[in-house]
Design a protein around this motif. Structure first.
Motif, PDB file in Angstrom:
ATOM      1  N   SER A  57      30.410 -24.218  60.000  1.00 13.74           N
ATOM      2  CA  SER A  57      29.860 -24.360  58.657  1.00 13.74           C
ATOM      3  C   SER A  57      29.011 -25.624  58.552  1.00 13.74           C
ATOM      4  O   SER A  57      29.206 -26.580  59.306  1.00 13.74           O
ATOM      5  N   HIS A  62      34.678 -25.739  58.919  1.00 13.06           N
ATOM      6  CA  HIS A  62      35.154 -24.432  59.360  1.00 13.06           C
ATOM      7  C   HIS A  62      34.338 -23.887  60.519  1.00 13.06           C
ATOM      8  O   HIS A  62      33.166 -24.236  60.690  1.00 13.06           O
ATOM      9  N   ALA A  64      33.594 -19.912  62.185  1.00 16.07           N
ATOM     10  CA  ALA A  64      33.751 -18.482  61.940  1.00 16.07           C
ATOM     11  C   ALA A  64      33.566 -17.720  63.245  1.00 16.07           C
ATOM     12  O   ALA A  64      32.626 -17.975  64.005  1.00 16.07           O
ATOM     13  N   ILE A  75      37.824 -16.909  59.815  1.00 19.79           N
ATOM     14  CA  ILE A  75      37.409 -18.294  59.591  1.00 19.79           C
ATOM     15  C   ILE A  75      38.598 -19.227  59.831  1.00 19.79           C
ATOM     16  O   ILE A  75      39.701 -18.993  59.327  1.00 19.79           O
ATOM     17  N   TRP A 100      25.920 -19.244  60.653  1.00 20.00           N
ATOM     18  CA  TRP A 100      26.350 -19.923  59.420  1.00 20.00           C
ATOM     19  C   TRP A 100      25.166 -20.782  58.986  1.00 20.00           C
ATOM     20  O   TRP A 100      24.868 -21.812  59.578  1.00 20.00           O
TER      21      TRP A 100
END
Length: 321
Positions: A57, A62, A64, A75, A100
């Motif tokens: 992110s 985070h 993913a 996630i 992302w």
């Protein structure tokens, strides 16, 4: 553990203190976190079935995973790799490519549904999920425009490149490009789309909006991936059959040099796949899926400085500073 090669590894790692490399281990169904300062894997957790690609992110909180063996985008928190959310994309999704975006939204291909997904607010309580058909078999890898208005896919089954308009929902446009296009990367300014065609050993520059071919460049054998340097001056292809990288000057569409990550004899064993630039453009990370390693390459010298151990079948990668 890390298999250190060359004399520059200590200097390289000194500048990487605090950086982490995340790796999707597709044969092990796990997610790894590697400390780039020490070269050691600091955490590995169970993830999902056959995870291929991943992305971090914009805020670094985070990571993913595209769960290619299932139907979800999962996630995880980057701090401890705890799973915080699973977003189901529907029956037979088989998500693969994932981005992302700087706008905070997630984008992913879903091979089984011949589509691209846009996930708005992915870590919020009520993420919004939008699906766009490509109409093509095996929509595999993915690039997203800087403004988030368009997506491009390479479609392995249909052997095409597809442009998807994410805002107006106009019909997607697809063109045949080379033989078996797979790798894809958009220039940082969004003005050039580069694709690697693994079946014809070429890298091809397209106009992002018309999909007209601007340039074709011969690469090493079986260029499975293509990645443009964050600085926007060169691209590299991951030439699986050679165990090397082809460096292409984007201004002239000419090959500058080749970098040997392994060699033709080792290539079949190592199965070199995904490539990833460091943000400063000084290093290239090369996933060697067959030997459960990631080779770290110093771009200036072309030397492999060390090999980092991953889980089984390490493939997709992302770096967090």
């Amino acid at each position: 553990m890390s298999d250190v090669e060359g004399n520059d590894s200590a200097a390289m790692s000194h500048g990487q203190a605090g950086q982490a490399l995340f790796v999707a281990n597709k044969r092990g169904n796990t997610l790894s976190k590697i400390n780039l300062g020490s070269g050691e894997e600091v955490k590995r957790v169970e993830s999902c079935a056959n995870p291929h690609e991943l992305a971090t992110s914009p805020d670094g909180a985070h990571v993913a995973l595209a769960c290619y063996g299932g139907t979800t985008i999962d996630i995880f928190a980057t701090a401890d790799l705890s799973r915080v959310k699973s977003i189901d994309l529907g029956d037979n999704a088989r998500p693969h490519g994932i981005v992302w975006h700087g706008n905070g939204d997630l984008y992913a291909t879903a091979e089984g549904r011949k589509s691209v997904f846009w996930i708005r607010g992915p870590v919020g309580e009520s993420a919004e999920v939008f699906e766009y058909s490509t109409g093509k078999e095996g929509s595999h890898m993915l690039a997203i425009a800087p403004n988030g208005n368009h997506a491009w896919t390479t479609d392995l089954g249909s052997k095409t490149v597809t442009l998807v308009d994410l805002k107006t929902r106009r019909a997607p446009r697809s063109v045949a490009v080379g033989v078996e296009p797979e790798g894809i990367s958009l220039s940082p300014d969004g003005k050039a789309l580069w694709v690697s065609a693994r079946g014809s050993d070429t890298a091809i520059e397209l106009d992002p909006q018309t999909l007209d071919v601007r340039n074709e460049v011969k690469t090493g054998r079986f260029p499975l991936r293509l990645a443009i340097r964050p600085q926007g001056d060169v691209a590299v292809t991951s030439d699986l059959a050679d165990g090397g990288l082809t460096v292409i000057d984007l201004a002239t569409a000419k090959v500058l040099r080749s970098i040997a990550v392994s060699n033709a004899e080792e290539a079949e064993k190592r199965l070199q796949v995904t490539i990833l630039w460091s943000d400063d453009g000084k290093r290239i990370y090369v996933a060697e899926t067959g030997t459960d390693t990631v080779a770290e390459v110093d771009y200036a010298s072309g030397k492999v400085t060390r090999r980092l151990a991953t889980g089984k079948g390490g493939d997709g990668m992302a770096i967090l500073n």
